[in-house]
Scaffold this motif. Sequence first.
Motif, PDB file in Angstrom:
ATOM      1  N   THR A 103       0.828  -1.202   0.000  1.00  0.00           N
ATOM      2  CA  THR A 103       0.000   0.000   0.000  1.00  0.00           C
ATOM      3  C   THR A 103       0.867   1.259   0.000  1.00  0.00           C
ATOM      4  O   THR A 103       0.364   2.339   0.270  1.00  0.00           O
ATOM      5  N   GLU A 104       2.168   1.090  -0.289  1.00  0.00           N
ATOM      6  CA  GLU A 104       3.117   2.194  -0.198  1.00  0.00           C
ATOM      7  C   GLU A 104       3.086   2.790   1.206  1.00  0.00           C
ATOM      8  O   GLU A 104       3.314   3.974   1.401  1.00  0.00           O
TER       9      GLU A 104
ATOM     10  N   VAL B  66       0.594   3.492   2.921  1.00  0.00           N
ATOM     11  CA  VAL B  66      -0.621   4.275   3.164  1.00  0.00           C
ATOM     12  C   VAL B  66      -1.395   3.582   4.292  1.00  0.00           C
ATOM     13  O   VAL B  66      -1.557   2.372   4.289  1.00  0.00           O
TER      14      VAL B  66
ATOM     15  N   ASP C 207       3.623   8.129   6.408  1.00  0.00           N
ATOM     16  CA  ASP C 207       3.520   9.135   5.354  1.00  0.00           C
ATOM     17  C   ASP C 207       4.357   8.786   4.130  1.00  0.00           C
ATOM     18  O   ASP C 207       4.059   9.231   3.028  1.00  0.00           O
ATOM     19  N   GLU C 208       5.409   8.021   4.319  1.00  0.00           N
ATOM     20  CA  GLU C 208       6.320   7.648   3.243  1.00  0.00           C
ATOM     21  C   GLU C 208       6.526   6.141   3.246  1.00  0.00           C
ATOM     22  O   GLU C 208       6.528   5.519   4.316  1.00  0.00           O
TER      23      GLU C 208
ATOM     24  N   LYS D 257       8.161   2.991  -7.936  1.00  0.00           N
ATOM     25  CA  LYS D 257       6.759   2.632  -8.144  1.00  0.00           C
ATOM     26  C   LYS D 257       6.670   1.688  -9.334  1.00  0.00           C
ATOM     27  O   LYS D 257       7.421   1.823 -10.299  1.00  0.00           O
TER      28      LYS D 257
ATOM     29  N   GLU E  50      -2.148   2.811  -8.909  1.00  0.00           N
ATOM     30  CA  GLU E  50      -3.202   2.953  -7.896  1.00  0.00           C
ATOM     31  C   GLU E  50      -3.117   4.357  -7.307  1.00  0.00           C
ATOM     32  O   GLU E  50      -2.025   4.854  -7.060  1.00  0.00           O
ATOM     33  N   ASN E  51      -4.255   4.969  -7.054  1.00  0.00           N
ATOM     34  CA  ASN E  51      -4.244   6.282  -6.432  1.00  0.00           C
ATOM     35  C   ASN E  51      -4.339   6.136  -4.904  1.00  0.00           C
ATOM     36  O   ASN E  51      -4.478   5.023  -4.382  1.00  0.00           O
ATOM     37  N   GLN E  52      -4.283   7.239  -4.208  1.00  0.00           N
ATOM     38  CA  GLN E  52      -4.306   7.213  -2.737  1.00  0.00           C
ATOM     39  C   GLN E  52      -5.559   6.540  -2.187  1.00  0.00           C
ATOM     40  O   GLN E  52      -5.502   5.792  -1.217  1.00  0.00           O
ATOM     41  N   ASP E  53      -6.702   6.792  -2.803  1.00  0.00           N
ATOM     42  CA  ASP E  53      -7.952   6.182  -2.340  1.00  0.00           C
ATOM     43  C   ASP E  53      -7.914   4.663  -2.506  1.00  0.00           C
ATOM     44  O   ASP E  53      -8.357   3.928  -1.623  1.00  0.00           O
TER      45      ASP E  53
ATOM     46  N   LEU F 224      -5.187   2.797  -2.596  1.00  0.00           N
ATOM     47  CA  LEU F 224      -4.218   2.269  -1.632  1.00  0.00           C
ATOM     48  C   LEU F 224      -4.830   2.209  -0.232  1.00  0.00           C
ATOM     49  O   LEU F 224      -4.613   1.247   0.503  1.00  0.00           O
ATOM     50  N   MET F 225      -5.622   3.220   0.124  1.00  0.00           N
ATOM     51  CA  MET F 225      -6.272   3.231   1.438  1.00  0.00           C
ATOM     52  C   MET F 225      -7.295   2.109   1.537  1.00  0.00           C
ATOM     53  O   MET F 225      -7.412   1.452   2.568  1.00  0.00           O
TER      54      MET F 225
END
Length: 82
Positions: free
Chosen positions: A39-40, A42, A46-47, A61, A67-70, A72-73
């Motif tokens: 999930t990087e 996430v 933060d990193e 990456k 994948e966007n932040q949403d 990944l979350m």
Amino acid sequence: MALMITDECINCDVCEPECPNSAISEGEEIYEIDPNLCTECVGHYDEPQCQQVCPVDCIPKDPNRVENQDQLMEKYRIITAA
């Protein structure tokens, strides 16, 4: 995006224990990242922690796993709910 480990990896073992999702494991030749678990960081940090500790900067990456932040979350929520 999920992250990936390139063949510049020197098998130094520092990235694996840093991954909060246990997405990193020792492969046949170099360490590997399971894109279904990455999930990087996430939801945890933060990193991406593996990128922070990698001494050879071989964790970019994965362009094949956009994948966007949403997203990944959402992946983080699924992984941590199991």
